[in-house]
Design an enzyme around this catalytic site. Structure first.
Site, PDB file in Angstrom:
ATOM      1  N   TYR A   1      -0.032  11.020 -13.525  1.00 29.32           N
ATOM      2  CA  TYR A   1       0.907  11.883 -14.453  1.00 29.32           C
ATOM      3  C   TYR A   1      -0.040  12.162 -15.563  1.00 29.32           C
ATOM      4  O   TYR A   1      -0.754  11.249 -16.355  1.00 29.32           O
ATOM      5  CB  TYR A   1       1.923  11.148 -15.198  1.00 29.32           C
ATOM      6  CG  TYR A   1       3.374  11.060 -14.241  1.00 29.32           C
ATOM      7  CD1 TYR A   1       3.428   9.967 -13.468  1.00 29.32           C
ATOM      8  CD2 TYR A   1       4.153  11.849 -14.233  1.00 29.32           C
ATOM      9  CE1 TYR A   1       4.358   9.601 -12.439  1.00 29.32           C
ATOM     10  CE2 TYR A   1       5.292  11.548 -13.226  1.00 29.32           C
ATOM     11  CZ  TYR A   1       5.355  10.388 -12.435  1.00 29.32           C
ATOM     12  OH  TYR A   1       6.499  10.304 -11.639  1.00 29.32           O
TER      13      TYR A   1
ATOM     14  N   HIS B   1       4.018   1.375  -4.109  1.00 29.27           N
ATOM     15  CA  HIS B   1       3.057   1.276  -5.484  1.00 29.27           C
ATOM     16  C   HIS B   1       3.532   0.383  -6.433  1.00 29.27           C
ATOM     17  O   HIS B   1       4.744   0.687  -7.117  1.00 29.27           O
ATOM     18  CB  HIS B   1       2.978   2.695  -5.964  1.00 29.27           C
ATOM     19  CG  HIS B   1       2.410   3.841  -5.023  1.00 29.27           C
ATOM     20  ND1 HIS B   1       2.388   4.957  -5.316  1.00 29.27           N
ATOM     21  CD2 HIS B   1       1.984   3.389  -3.834  1.00 29.27           C
ATOM     22  CE1 HIS B   1       1.625   5.789  -4.320  1.00 29.27           C
ATOM     23  NE2 HIS B   1       1.393   4.977  -3.496  1.00 29.27           N
TER      24      HIS B   1
ATOM     25  N   TYR C   1      11.238   3.176 -14.865  1.00 29.80           N
ATOM     26  CA  TYR C   1      10.538   4.128 -13.679  1.00 29.80           C
ATOM     27  C   TYR C   1      10.998   3.196 -12.457  1.00 29.80           C
ATOM     28  O   TYR C   1      11.338   3.897 -11.438  1.00 29.80           O
ATOM     29  CB  TYR C   1       9.291   3.946 -13.830  1.00 29.80           C
ATOM     30  CG  TYR C   1       8.598   5.128 -13.106  1.00 29.80           C
ATOM     31  CD1 TYR C   1       8.321   6.318 -13.229  1.00 29.80           C
ATOM     32  CD2 TYR C   1       7.905   4.750 -11.754  1.00 29.80           C
ATOM     33  CE1 TYR C   1       7.754   7.253 -12.434  1.00 29.80           C
ATOM     34  CE2 TYR C   1       7.342   5.673 -10.827  1.00 29.80           C
ATOM     35  CZ  TYR C   1       7.390   6.951 -11.419  1.00 29.80           C
ATOM     36  OH  TYR C   1       6.650   7.900 -10.485  1.00 29.80           O
TER      37      TYR C   1
ATOM     38  N   LYS D   1      13.892  10.444 -10.785  1.00 29.51           N
ATOM     39  CA  LYS D   1      15.332   9.819 -10.779  1.00 29.51           C
ATOM     40  C   LYS D   1      16.442  10.442  -9.852  1.00 29.51           C
ATOM     41  O   LYS D   1      17.283   9.834  -9.489  1.00 29.51           O
ATOM     42  CB  LYS D   1      15.822   9.635 -12.019  1.00 29.51           C
ATOM     43  CG  LYS D   1      14.925   8.696 -12.903  1.00 29.51           C
ATOM     44  CD  LYS D   1      15.477   7.433 -12.538  1.00 29.51           C
ATOM     45  CE  LYS D   1      14.647   6.257 -13.002  1.00 29.51           C
ATOM     46  NZ  LYS D   1      13.535   5.832 -11.961  1.00 29.51           N
TER      47      LYS D   1
ATOM     48  N   PRO E   1      12.371  16.429 -12.774  1.00 27.15           N
ATOM     49  CA  PRO E   1      11.714  15.521 -11.899  1.00 27.15           C
ATOM     50  C   PRO E   1      10.664  14.647 -12.521  1.00 27.15           C
ATOM     51  O   PRO E   1      10.251  13.702 -11.668  1.00 27.15           O
ATOM     52  CB  PRO E   1      11.136  16.518 -10.799  1.00 27.15           C
ATOM     53  CG  PRO E   1      10.824  17.719 -11.577  1.00 27.15           C
ATOM     54  CD  PRO E   1      11.937  17.955 -12.692  1.00 27.15           C
TER      55      PRO E   1
HETATM   56  C1  PHB Z   1       6.837  13.781  -5.682  1.00 24.48           C
HETATM   57  O1  PHB Z   1       6.037  13.029  -5.063  1.00 24.48           O
HETATM   58  O2  PHB Z   1       7.528  14.624  -5.135  1.00 24.48           O
HETATM   59  C2  PHB Z   1       7.251  13.293  -7.058  1.00 24.48           C
HETATM   60  C3  PHB Z   1       6.605  12.216  -7.526  1.00 24.48           C
HETATM   61  C4  PHB Z   1       6.875  11.688  -8.758  1.00 24.48           C
HETATM   62  C5  PHB Z   1       7.717  12.606  -9.787  1.00 24.48           C
HETATM   63  C6  PHB Z   1       8.196  13.720  -9.032  1.00 24.48           C
HETATM   64  C7  PHB Z   1       7.743  14.064  -7.838  1.00 24.48           C
HETATM   65  O3  PHB Z   1       8.058  12.332 -10.914  1.00 24.48           O
END
Ligand code: PHB
Ligand code: APR
Length: 392
Positions: free
Chosen positions: A202, A73, A386, A298, A294
């Protein structure tokens, strides 16, 4: 009594990758894990690999399935007030990106490599303990299939996660703990549904945070901010989908595609750092030493960076007798950890609703998001954190 160079406690990504890196350097190790192999593989965890973690998997020969099945991505979406805004991370970071590949797939690949190496990996080990950590010959003891084992080691690596036994084996007073608990958690699901967005979304909504993610071309991963003591029984599938639609759908008509929910659970959120990351001949790596919320994706990547450095430090010690890299392990690890802590805390506070938030806080949060998606400088700051800094 048997002997090894490095006794590794825990067969998560940290312990397994460390064992593999040591194997490639011809360094012997014994890995002990208290859960079953199936549990370690099936456990649903993170799914975002930084460029550095992808490069590492490839360089050490465990990247075949990652290259075939991982989903690269180049960007992410940030959504608020009914609109999605794309942050083109690759453009902002000179071509760096993230790859979606489940932690359980990483673990599967590393277990296969360990099994092919013929070096010991004991699942379902009971009563795992570490001894004589301040001496030159620490010991690892455990029970396996009814037999007691004792392994004399040159070093022990504590890769046994946040709830493991290694960190608590360090005498009181030696560690300084830095900690923050968040007043919310994530309710996460896996669903048999094709991803309806090519990249993660997000979202901050008046009802709280939500995240759209994925595991493959037919499995979607979704999260909702909830209370830390949320009762999962109060969330039948229809309620989950309704809440996800409310928090994620944008005015352009985008919404997550729905499907059969195959897994659900609530994950608490905390920031935690233990300092220093070693005591005597015990070195901590991964979640055993630090936890990040999460939101910044990271945790797995920090674990990979720790063991990459730890393997180099052990290598230097065994090959030349130099202690310098081992002595610098904690300092360098903490620098990376604190950088990730800052970023994860910032992402979390920007995108979640706190219960004690007032109207001012909400307006400030929206202003911050508006600034983020309209300033190339702000987007670059997010993007470079990121995608992650290269391993060093
Ligand atoms: C996930 O796909 O589990 C995931 C993706 C992004 C995050 C946390 C978890 O910030
Ligand atoms: N004895 C042996 N093994 C243990 C013990 C013990 N007493 N306690 C815990 N373990 C095992 C756990 O069962 C687990 O398999 O140690 C392993 C630790 O693995 P993880 O928790 O996955 O931690 P780590 O390898 O550091 O990886 C960090 O995991 O929690 C996620 O999001 C986090 O992605 C990050 C990654």
């Amino acid at each position: 009594m048997t002997r090894t160079q490095v006794g590794i406690v825990g067969a998560g990504p940290a312990g397994l990758m460390l064992g593999h890196l040591l194997h490639l350097r011809g360094i012997d190790s014994v890995i002990v894990e208290d859960r079953t192999k199936e549990h370690v593989i099936e456990r649903v965890r993170a799914g975002v690999l930084e460029q550095g973690s992808v490069d590492l998997m490839n360089e050490v020969g465990v990247g075949d399935r990652l290259r075939a099945e991982g989903m690269r991505h180049d960007g992410i979406f940030i959504a608020f007030e009914g609109q999605r805004h794309r942050i083109d991370m690759a453009h902002l970071t000179g071509g760096r990106a993230i790859t979606i590949y489940g932690q359980n797939e990483v673990v599967k690949d590393l277990i296969a490599a360990r099994e092919a190496s013929g070096r010991p990996l004991h699942f379902e080990a009971a009563d795992v303990r570490v001894h004589d950590l301040a001496s030159d010959q620490p010991r690892l003891t455990f029970q396996h299939a009814g037999t007691g084992y004792e392994v004399r080691c040159d070093f022990i690596a504590g890769c046994d996660g946040f709830h493991g036994i290694c960190r608590p084996s360090i005498p009181a007073g030696h560690l300084r703990i830095y900690e923050r608990e968040y007043p919310f958690a994530w309710l996460g699901i896996l669903a048999n549904a094709p991803p309806s967005s090519p990249e993660l979304v997000y979202s901050l909504h008046d009802r709280g945070f939500a995240l759209f993610s994925m595991r493959s071309h037919d499995v979607t991963r979704l999260y909702l901010q909830c209370d830390p003591d949320e009762d999962i029984a109060a969330w039948p599938d229809e309620r989950i989908w309704k809440e996800l639609r409310t928090r994620l759908a944008t005015r352009d008509g985008w919404a997550p595609v729905e499907g059969e929910i195959t897994q659900k659970g609530v994950t608490p959120m905390r920031s935690f750092v233990a300092e220093p990351m070693h005591y005597g001949r015990l070195y901590l790596a991964g979640d055993a030493a630090h936890i990040v919320p999460p939101t910044g994706a990271k945790g797995l990547n920090l674990a990979m960076a720790d063991v990459w450095r730890l393997a180099r430090a052990f290598g230097e010690f065994f090959e030349t007798g130099q202690r310098g890299p081992l002595d610098g392990y904690s300092r360098q690890g903490l620098r990376r950890t604190w950088r990730a802590q800052r970023f994860s805390w910032w992402m979390t506070s920007m995108l979640h609703h706190a219960a004690d938030e007032n109207a001012f806080d909400h307006k400030r949060q929206i202003a911050e998001l508006e600034y983020l998606v309209s300033s190339e400088a702000a987007m670059t700051s997010l993007a470079e954190n990121y995608v992650g800094v290269p391993l060093a």
